[in-house]
Design a protein around this motif. Sequence first.
Motif, short mmCIF file in Angstrom:
data_model
loop_
_atom_site.label_atom_id
_atom_site.label_comp_id
_atom_site.label_asym_id
_atom_site.label_seq_id
_atom_site.Cartn_x
_atom_site.Cartn_y
_atom_site.Cartn_z
N UNK A 259 -18.13 -28.28 -24.50
CA UNK A 259 -16.86 -28.36 -25.21
C UNK A 259 -15.76 -27.61 -24.50
N UNK A 260 -14.60 -27.61 -25.13
CA UNK A 260 -13.42 -26.97 -24.57
C UNK A 260 -12.86 -25.96 -25.56
N UNK B 23 -18.95 -31.46 -28.13
CA UNK B 23 -19.73 -32.67 -28.29
C UNK B 23 -21.16 -32.41 -27.84
N UNK B 24 -22.10 -32.92 -28.62
CA UNK B 24 -23.50 -32.88 -28.23
C UNK B 24 -23.72 -34.00 -27.23
N UNK B 25 -24.32 -33.68 -26.10
CA UNK B 25 -24.38 -34.64 -25.01
C UNK B 25 -25.25 -35.86 -25.32
N UNK C 77 -14.20 -36.63 -23.41
CA UNK C 77 -15.10 -37.69 -22.98
C UNK C 77 -16.14 -37.07 -22.06
N UNK C 78 -17.21 -37.82 -21.82
CA UNK C 78 -18.28 -37.25 -20.99
C UNK C 78 -18.86 -38.32 -20.09
N UNK D 119 -20.60 -34.10 -16.46
CA UNK D 119 -19.18 -33.73 -16.47
C UNK D 119 -18.55 -34.12 -17.80
N UNK D 120 -17.71 -33.25 -18.32
CA UNK D 120 -16.89 -33.61 -19.46
C UNK D 120 -15.42 -33.52 -19.07
N UNK D 121 -14.61 -34.24 -19.81
CA UNK D 121 -13.18 -34.30 -19.54
C UNK D 121 -12.41 -33.99 -20.82
#
Length: 119
Positions: free
Chosen positions: A35-36, A51-53, A71-72, A78-80
């Motif tokens: 997360x961020x 977010x849970x991957x 998003x992932x 990688x997440x964005x």
Amino acid sequence: QVQLVESGGGLVQTGGSLRLSCAASGSISSINAMGWYRQAPGKQRRELVAVVTSGGSVNYADSVMGRFAISRDNAKNTIYLKMNSLKPDDTAVYYCNAHDFPTWKYNYWGQGTQVTVSS
């Protein structure tokens, strides 16, 4: 250990957009959520979205709902974070987080990337 490398911060005008990236490497199997967060000067670090991957619901902080989107790319670990309609109040250091949900036994942070929104 998990290493998180963030990129994409910078200076943008009010109303502009940025996209942050966070690439994870190392013992990826020990984490299942990313997360961020952000921390403005003189304020506490606050969660923006996680977010849970493996999938599941995504919850955004009220302050960014409708403007930011996570998003992932699981293949790239990688997440964005796409940030739209940026405001001066969004100015902060943005941090990527990875952990094992729900125990948080393993908890990792990126180095942070500065986002500055000019008025």
